[in-house]
Motif scaffolding. Structure first.
Motif, PDB file in Angstrom:
ATOM      1  N   THR A 170       0.822  -1.220   0.000  1.00  0.00           N
ATOM      2  CA  THR A 170       0.000   0.000   0.000  1.00  0.00           C
ATOM      3  C   THR A 170       0.857   1.271   0.000  1.00  0.00           C
ATOM      4  OG1 THR A 170      -0.118  -0.078   2.427  1.00  0.00           O
ATOM      5  CG2 THR A 170      -1.886  -1.169   1.185  1.00  0.00           C
ATOM      6  N   MET A 171       2.174   1.133  -0.081  1.00  0.00           N
ATOM      7  CA  MET A 171       3.026   2.316  -0.136  1.00  0.00           C
ATOM      8  C   MET A 171       2.680   3.136  -1.375  1.00  0.00           C
ATOM      9  SD  MET A 171       7.184   2.623  -0.400  1.00  0.00           S
ATOM     10  CE  MET A 171       7.459   2.216   1.316  1.00  0.00           C
ATOM     11  N   ALA A 172       2.593   4.436  -1.203  1.00  0.00           N
ATOM     12  CA  ALA A 172       2.164   5.305  -2.281  1.00  0.00           C
ATOM     13  C   ALA A 172       3.213   5.378  -3.384  1.00  0.00           C
ATOM     14  CB  ALA A 172       1.885   6.712  -1.739  1.00  0.00           C
ATOM     15  N   ILE A 173       2.731   5.410  -4.621  1.00  0.00           N
ATOM     16  CA  ILE A 173       3.602   5.638  -5.767  1.00  0.00           C
ATOM     17  C   ILE A 173       4.017   7.106  -5.753  1.00  0.00           C
ATOM     18  CG2 ILE A 173       3.725   5.597  -8.282  1.00  0.00           C
ATOM     19  CD1 ILE A 173       1.578   3.451  -8.243  1.00  0.00           C
ATOM     20  N   PRO A 174       5.291   7.420  -6.045  1.00  0.00           N
ATOM     21  CA  PRO A 174       5.705   8.830  -6.059  1.00  0.00           C
ATOM     22  C   PRO A 174       4.779   9.660  -6.948  1.00  0.00           C
ATOM     23  CG  PRO A 174       7.616   7.403  -6.253  1.00  0.00           C
ATOM     24  CD  PRO A 174       6.414   6.513  -6.331  1.00  0.00           C
ATOM     25  N   HIS A 196      20.164  -0.829 -18.769  1.00  0.00           N
ATOM     26  CA  HIS A 196      19.245   0.244 -19.142  1.00  0.00           C
ATOM     27  C   HIS A 196      17.883  -0.395 -19.406  1.00  0.00           C
ATOM     28  CE1 HIS A 196      22.521   3.253 -19.780  1.00  0.00           C
ATOM     29  NE2 HIS A 196      23.213   2.148 -19.987  1.00  0.00           N
ATOM     30  N   GLU A 197      16.869   0.086 -18.720  1.00  0.00           N
ATOM     31  CA  GLU A 197      15.541  -0.514 -18.804  1.00  0.00           C
ATOM     32  C   GLU A 197      14.488   0.562 -19.031  1.00  0.00           C
ATOM     33  OE1 GLU A 197      14.976  -3.674 -18.767  1.00  0.00           O
ATOM     34  OE2 GLU A 197      16.601  -4.673 -17.679  1.00  0.00           O
ATOM     35  N   VAL A 198      13.325   0.116 -19.515  1.00  0.00           N
ATOM     36  CA  VAL A 198      12.145   0.975 -19.622  1.00  0.00           C
ATOM     37  C   VAL A 198      11.081   0.385 -18.705  1.00  0.00           C
ATOM     38  CG1 VAL A 198      10.333   1.859 -21.120  1.00  0.00           C
ATOM     39  CG2 VAL A 198      12.679   1.691 -21.971  1.00  0.00           C
ATOM     40  N   VAL A 199      10.595   1.194 -17.748  1.00  0.00           N
ATOM     41  CA  VAL A 199       9.708   0.717 -16.691  1.00  0.00           C
ATOM     42  C   VAL A 199       8.481   1.612 -16.646  1.00  0.00           C
ATOM     43  CG1 VAL A 199       9.563   0.099 -14.244  1.00  0.00           C
ATOM     44  CG2 VAL A 199      11.772   0.026 -15.412  1.00  0.00           C
ATOM     45  N   HIS A 200       7.330   1.009 -16.326  1.00  0.00           N
ATOM     46  CA  HIS A 200       6.122   1.807 -16.163  1.00  0.00           C
ATOM     47  C   HIS A 200       6.177   2.558 -14.835  1.00  0.00           C
ATOM     48  CE1 HIS A 200       1.828   2.854 -15.807  1.00  0.00           C
ATOM     49  NE2 HIS A 200       1.815   2.716 -17.126  1.00  0.00           N
ATOM     50  N   SER A 201       5.620   3.737 -14.827  1.00  0.00           N
ATOM     51  CA  SER A 201       5.690   4.589 -13.627  1.00  0.00           C
ATOM     52  C   SER A 201       5.034   3.948 -12.419  1.00  0.00           C
ATOM     53  CB  SER A 201       5.042   5.947 -13.921  1.00  0.00           C
ATOM     54  OG  SER A 201       3.678   5.774 -14.322  1.00  0.00           O
ATOM     55  N   ALA A 202       4.092   3.017 -12.637  1.00  0.00           N
ATOM     56  CA  ALA A 202       3.430   2.363 -11.508  1.00  0.00           C
ATOM     57  C   ALA A 202       4.368   1.439 -10.752  1.00  0.00           C
ATOM     58  CB  ALA A 202       2.212   1.568 -12.007  1.00  0.00           C
ATOM     59  N   ALA A 203       5.529   1.100 -11.341  1.00  0.00           N
ATOM     60  CA  ALA A 203       6.467   0.180 -10.695  1.00  0.00           C
ATOM     61  C   ALA A 203       7.456   0.905  -9.794  1.00  0.00           C
ATOM     62  CB  ALA A 203       7.221  -0.616 -11.758  1.00  0.00           C
ATOM     63  N   PHE A 204       7.327   2.229  -9.615  1.00  0.00           N
ATOM     64  CA  PHE A 204       8.273   3.001  -8.817  1.00  0.00           C
ATOM     65  C   PHE A 204       7.796   3.139  -7.379  1.00  0.00           C
ATOM     66  CE2 PHE A 204       9.610   4.028 -13.006  1.00  0.00           C
ATOM     67  CZ  PHE A 204      10.939   4.417 -12.916  1.00  0.00           C
ATOM     68  N   ARG A 205       8.768   3.144  -6.460  1.00  0.00           N
ATOM     69  CA  ARG A 205       8.514   3.429  -5.053  1.00  0.00           C
ATOM     70  C   ARG A 205       9.661   4.286  -4.531  1.00  0.00           C
ATOM     71  NH1 ARG A 205       4.651   1.413  -6.741  1.00  0.00           N
ATOM     72  NH2 ARG A 205       3.294  -0.189  -5.855  1.00  0.00           N
ATOM     73  N   PRO A 206       9.423   5.065  -3.479  1.00  0.00           N
ATOM     74  CA  PRO A 206      10.532   5.836  -2.901  1.00  0.00           C
ATOM     75  C   PRO A 206      11.621   4.896  -2.382  1.00  0.00           C
ATOM     76  CG  PRO A 206       8.394   6.589  -2.062  1.00  0.00           C
ATOM     77  CD  PRO A 206       8.138   5.312  -2.796  1.00  0.00           C
ATOM     78  N   LEU A 207      12.863   5.226  -2.603  1.00  0.00           N
ATOM     79  CA  LEU A 207      13.977   4.450  -2.066  1.00  0.00           C
ATOM     80  C   LEU A 207      14.261   4.958  -0.657  1.00  0.00           C
ATOM     81  CD1 LEU A 207      16.087   2.243  -2.720  1.00  0.00           C
ATOM     82  CD2 LEU A 207      17.652   4.092  -3.348  1.00  0.00           C
ATOM     83  N   ILE A 208      13.828   4.195   0.331  1.00  0.00           N
ATOM     84  CA  ILE A 208      13.933   4.642   1.717  1.00  0.00           C
ATOM     85  C   ILE A 208      15.392   4.645   2.159  1.00  0.00           C
ATOM     86  CG2 ILE A 208      11.615   3.819   2.245  1.00  0.00           C
ATOM     87  CD1 ILE A 208      12.899   1.423   3.635  1.00  0.00           C
ATOM     88  N   GLN A 209      15.658   5.340   3.254  1.00  0.00           N
ATOM     89  CA  GLN A 209      17.031   5.524   3.716  1.00  0.00           C
ATOM     90  C   GLN A 209      17.714   4.209   4.054  1.00  0.00           C
ATOM     91  OE1 GLN A 209      18.500   8.734   3.763  1.00  0.00           O
ATOM     92  NE2 GLN A 209      20.287   7.396   3.829  1.00  0.00           N
ATOM     93  N   GLU A 210      16.949   3.230   4.489  1.00  0.00           N
ATOM     94  CA  GLU A 210      17.531   1.934   4.868  1.00  0.00           C
ATOM     95  C   GLU A 210      18.261   1.275   3.704  1.00  0.00           C
ATOM     96  OE1 GLU A 210      16.066  -2.421   6.593  1.00  0.00           O
ATOM     97  OE2 GLU A 210      14.664  -0.732   6.471  1.00  0.00           O
ATOM     98  N   PHE A 211      17.837   1.595   2.484  1.00  0.00           N
ATOM     99  CA  PHE A 211      18.453   0.983   1.312  1.00  0.00           C
ATOM    100  C   PHE A 211      19.419   1.943   0.600  1.00  0.00           C
ATOM    101  CE2 PHE A 211      14.141  -1.187   1.358  1.00  0.00           C
ATOM    102  CZ  PHE A 211      14.618  -2.255   2.106  1.00  0.00           C
TER     103      PHE A 211
END
Length: 1049
Positions: A899-903, A944-959
């Motif tokens: 359920t994490m929000a997409i940017p 180099h890849e092409v990805v749909h915007s729905a596949a993105f999540r914020p990269l949290i500090q832990e990573f």
């Protein structure tokens, strides 16, 4: 492709294959050699020929055929353009072994290893690393895949490691002034009194004195105890150990310890690793470090319980998961204070801190001592768990050595026989095994062709190894006497091929002792997950159809002792979709009669909706005899685990296709493992609910032996359905649509469905239905299909998306599998409520920059992707394990935090987490494309890849703690120009997906300006050190291609 172009390309590559061998290439191995170079088989049928030999005879200007030593061999025909290459090949020393690249399945695709890092490319370190890997994490034992009867030369262990060698042009006899080197090392260690990585010692030495450190000094360091300590900090409560790879470059060196420090004292703390070093180390608690008072603070029962858990989970256990696992297994709470002082478990575990600066995240492994005890006990029991495939013991004074398991995770094997699933006979296919056997059989043919060595067997007895002469009296192979059929007829087993024949007694010859030292090439393996059904007729029938006589990929599960029969999973990768043979055999046991037959135009009541997916699939449970039986069995499982759960219930050998148990909504349910990320992070499908989930392996349980057979016959209770008469948007259902359907159907106990069509394809069934919830009416206007079609958000969805009409033929069914991407509900709660607030209030930090090696330095690397010699990507070998752990943690976090929000806005140049295929990657955005697509660069793998915007999540500090691992590079020693596709293909086949040694020639400054991480940073020489007798410098291979490497463009 026009015929003449296709044929010309094929002839060109065929000539390249044949020119590499002065003795020609056997027609039997020509396809595999061509495949290894070009990635595909010789397309002789597409060129209009019925056989390979017919095609070769049609091109006399390219290939010349000769019969030699009883076989047809192929030789390159020299032309003007390649005369210089032929001259070089002719000067090569003759080899007793025929040249082969690698015999592989024609349509085989690379299957990435998800378990442990690939082996380090070092002559002196390979065998040590393999044995260390098998101790720490289980795995393959032995040095190489070769079955060569020439014993491994122990002197190689003292040879200077490859990472400290120089290119041929730079090799010189440098003087080794022992006193000067030692005095300068003292100066170095005085400056670095808190410890220095051995891998950085040559660079530090060079900077301080302007001279390269002699490679022999790195070997002699441990002997110079008066100069330095290659520290084993047994007196300081921790021992710095090698990170999976036994190699000098992975240890710490210190100034020598004063005698006063040989006992624990306050001064000892000054020599402990600093805070910047400790989080990166794998540490072993020393037995002599813990005080007696500490040792008695942990009861023997707790110690034995932890030991049993670690022995079962040989791939490691996160320390934070230990308390819950201990409580679930033994029904007693785990002493929490142990987690604050892991030295209390000093004698049973090894502790690793893979995440720097976070000491709370530790991985526990069983200690080497525990492994040695297990190994010793197994040897004392004279294990016979891996008998000869013939089923007979070898009679005679000399027994061949055991076959060494291949080091690659997915070797090719030929399946020759299957007496049961616990005794499947295979023969390893590949240049190492094939060359050794061919060399031996050539020698046998020569030896027995002499009249003086025709030694008929004087007294043949059952079980004896013999030389068997073929009916043509030319071929000779090794065999074992199995049975006397008549006084003149005998049944023999070909021990290197895995099958038996009847032959005349006169064809049996005395086997000379020189031909006994090669291990028997045919061996038995056991199919994982089929132990309880090893002789079931349905299983053997499927095995005979899908496996016998075919070349397949074989995955050997960890751990596997040398005297233990390998437990394996077989894959057929020759089709459009990979086939898991083990899984197909298990599914053949399912009794479809236990499920309700779904008949068209029939309405079924009391249907339970279990999941709704974004691709429009709805999972339904229909009342059936199997569902009732399964409910009772799961209730019995609950009672069984309450009273009888032990460490044996843990899943120690996870593999794709395995059926086991996991918790779903607080109750044990059946799951199938669909993907494995790092042996601790597992993707599963709850097969009776259609719910995918990502779990830690400690959450899985084996199905108790008492229940395995009855569980196996009950088919999955979740039926894949789709709403009839509804078009499917190209991008699938929107989250709003999925949520609307979920609210309408999930939890409803009065659902009905009317079957409109049933499609079956490759064992998958898709049912098109009208769905009714909460009403008695069966009118079409009352069904969910009609309500959804009339809803406002559906109208908006179909208006804004390209709609693909529902073709309910087989074309769409082909993409349906149990692991189809879909809505992934949260199985475990994830702390994420204030994630967005924290991120928006302060900018996230970028990871620290990766420290690049300096010119002249040699480093071990892995090449994840290569385009051509002018551009490829390196990953530092030393960080490979930490990257595997990081990616596993990312998969676990982001898949569970569904359920994490997409940017809200994807920005160019920003760093994100993105899901590509089934994994989550750290990426940087290169550009925003149309239709919601985004161009990205994988910061750890260089793709180099092409990805749909729905596949993105914020990269949290832990990573963000770990430096980005991808280093773009180009090959040194060559002029930079436009490379041809053929030359690029040759380069990729030699370096891509391989562990190599890189010697740095030049470092490009300012390569990360404006965040362009993909710009070239290094110019390096690449060295393949996988062969025992020589190193292969990749730039010399490309030089040999000459003008053919230049592109016409």
């Amino acid at each position: 492709v026009p015929y003449f172009f296709r044929m010309a390309d094929c002839e060109k590559m065929l000539r390249a294959v044949l020119q590499s061998s002065k003795n020609g290439v056997s027609i039997r191995s020509l396809q595999s050699d061509y495949r290894s170079l070009c990635g595909e088989s010789i397309p002789f049928k597409k060129l209009g020929f019925s056989t390979l030999e017919e095609y070769l005879q049609s091109i006399p200007s390219v290939v010349h055929l000769e019969h030699r030593m009883g076989e047809l061999r192929c030789f390159a025909v020299v032309c003007k353009a390649t005369a210089h290459i032929a001259e070089l090949v002719a000067r090569q020393k003759s080899s007793k072994k025929s040249r082969q690249f690698q015999a592989v399945n024609g349509m085989m695709r690379f299957k990435p290893s998800t378990r442990t890092p690939l082996r380090q490319p070092s002559v002196s370190g390979v065998s040590n690393w393999l044995s260390n890997r098998s101790r720490s994490h289980g795995g393959y034992r032995g040095f190489s895949t070769s079955g060569d009867y020439r014993q491994f030369d122990q002197k190689l262990r003292s040879i200077t490691p490859v990472e400290h060698r120089s290119p041929p042009s730079q090799l010189a006899s440098a003087s080794y002034d022992l006193d000067l080197v030692q005095s300068r090392l003292i100066e170095v260690l005085e400056k670095h009194s808190s410890g220095l990585w051995m891998s950085k010692l040559p660079m530090v030495f060079s900077k301080m004195f302007g001279q390269q450190l002699h490679p022999q000094a790195l070997i002699d360091l441990e002997k110079w105890t008066h100069i330095c300590s290659v520290i084993s900090i047994l007196t300081f409560q921790i021992t710095v150990e090698q990170l999976h790879i036994t190699n000098q470059s992975d240890r710490l060196i210190y100034p020598p310890l004063p005698s006063a420090l040989k006992a624990p004292s306050p001064a000892a703390s000054s020599l402990q690793p600093g805070p910047d070093v400790l989080p990166h180390l794998k540490v072993t608690i020393s037995p002599c470090a813990a005080s007696k008072s500490s040792a008695v603070s942990v009861s023997d029962d707790v110690r034995q319980g932890v030991k049993d858990l670690l022995c079962k989970l040989s791939y490691g256990l996160w320390a934070h998961a230990l308390p819950k696992l201990f409580l679930d297994t033994y029904k007693i709470p785990f002493p929490e204070h142990i987690l604050n002082d892991l030295s209390l478990l000093h004698d049973i575990c090894t502790v690793e801190y893979p995440i720097p600066h976070d000491k709370k995240k530790a991985i526990l492994y069983k200690s080497d001592r525990t492994d040695r005890e297990d190994s010793d006990s197994c040897e004392n029991q004279q294990c016979r768990s891996c008998p000869f495939p013939s089923g007979l013991e070898v009679e005679g004074p000399v027994v061949p050595p055991p076959l060494v398991f291949p080091s690659e995770q997915y070797p090719s094997v030929l399946i020759t026989d299957a007496k049961s699933c616990n005794a499947v006979t295979v023969r390893y296919v590949g240049k190492n095994h094939s060359n050794a056997q061919e060399a031996m059989e050539d020698a046998m043919g020569t030896f027995y062709s002499q009249s003086s060595t025709h030694l008929p067997l004087s007294d043949p007895v059952v079980g004896r190894l013999v030389a068997v002469r073929g009916e043509d009296e030319e071929e000779v192979a090794r065999g074992q006497v199995m049975e006397f059929m008549t006084p003149s007829k005998v049944k023999v087993y070909y021990v290197d091929y895995g099958f038996s024949v009847e032959t005349s007694v006169t064809n049996l010859l005395e086997l000379h002792q020189d031909f006994i030292s090669l291990p028997l090439q045919a061996t038995n393996v056991q199919l994982a997950g089929l132990e309880a059904f090893s002789s079931h007729p349905q299983v053997l029938s499927v095995l005979d159809t899908l496996a016998i006589g075919k070349i397949l990929l074989m995955e050997t599960l960890d751990p596997c002792q040398q005297n233990e029969m390998p437990v394996v999973v077989l894959y057929d990768t020759s089709q459009d979709e990979d086939l898991n043979i083990n899984s197909i055999c298990l599914k053949a046991l399912q009794d479809e009669r236990m499920n309700s037959p779904l008949t068209v135009n029939v309405t079924y009541e009391d249907v339970c909706i279990t999941n709704v997916c974004s691709d429009g699939i709805i999972y339904c449970q229909v009342p059936s005899r199997g569902a009732s039986r399964l409910t009772k069995l799961l209730e019995e499982i609950e009672a069984f685990f309450i009273s009888k759960m032990t460490s044996e219930s843990l899943v120690s050998r996870p593999f794709s296709g395995k059926f086991c148990l996991a918790r779903y909504k607080g109750k044990w349910s059946r799951v199938e493992i669909t993907d494995i990320h790092d042996n601790r992070v597992i993707e599963v499908l709850f097969i009776d609910f259609g719910v995918p989930a990502t779990l830690e392996v400690t959450e899985l349980r084996e199905i108790p032996p008492l229940f395995r057979k009855v569980f196996a016959i009950i088919p999955p209770q979740a039926t894949q359905c789709r709403l009839a008469d509804l078009s499917i948007p190209k991008e699938g259902w929107s989250p709003e649509t999925v949520q609307w359907v979920k609210e309408a159907v999930l939890g409803s106990k009065a659902s009905k469905m009317k079957v409109m069509k049933v499609d079956e394809h490759k064992g998958n069934r898709l049912v098109y239905i009208y769905l009714f919830t909460g009403i008695d009416s069966q009118e079409l206007e009352d069904c969910l299909n009609h309500q959804l079609a009339q809803s406002d958000h559906w109208q908006k969805l179909t208006k804004n998306n390209t709609v693909t009409s529902v073709d309910i033929g087989l074309r769409n069914i082909e993409e349906l599998t149990l692991s189809s991407p879909g809505f992934n509900p949260v199985i475990k709660s994830m702390p994420q409520a204030d994630q967005g607030t924290e991120e928006s209030s302060q900018p996230l930090q970028m990871p620290p920059s990766l420290e690049l090696p300096q010119p002249g330095q040699c480093v071990d690397v892995f090449v994840p992707v290569a385009y051509h010699p002018g551009y490829f990507v390196l990953q530092p070998w030393q960080g490979f394990h930490k990257l595997v752990v990081l990616m596993g943690e990312m998969v676990l976090y982001y898949n569970q935090a569904s359920t994490m929000a997409i940017p809200a806005e994807i920005k160019k140049g920003e760093v994100y987490a993105a899901k590509i295929d089934k994994n989550w990657y750290r990426v940087v955005v290169k550009g925003i494309l149309s239709s919601g697509l985004v161009s990205v660069y994988e910061l750890d793998h260089g793709k180099h890849e092409v990805v749909h915007s729905a596949a993105f999540r914020p990269l949290i500090q832990e990573f963000r703690y770990f430096p980005f691992q991808a280093i773009a590079a180009q090959l040194a020693g060559l002029p930079q120009h436009q490379w041809s596709e053929d030359a690029s293909k040759v380069f990729r086949n030699h370096v891509e997906k391989r562990a190599l040694v890189a010697q740095v020639d030049h470092v490009h400054e300012g390569s990360e300006v404006k965040g362009e991480f993909w710009k070239c940073k290094l110019t390096v020489y690449l060295v393949d050190t996988s062969m025992e007798d020589r190193d292969v410098w990749i730039h010399t291979i490309m030089e040999d291609l000459g003008g053919e490497s230049f592109s016409a463009a």
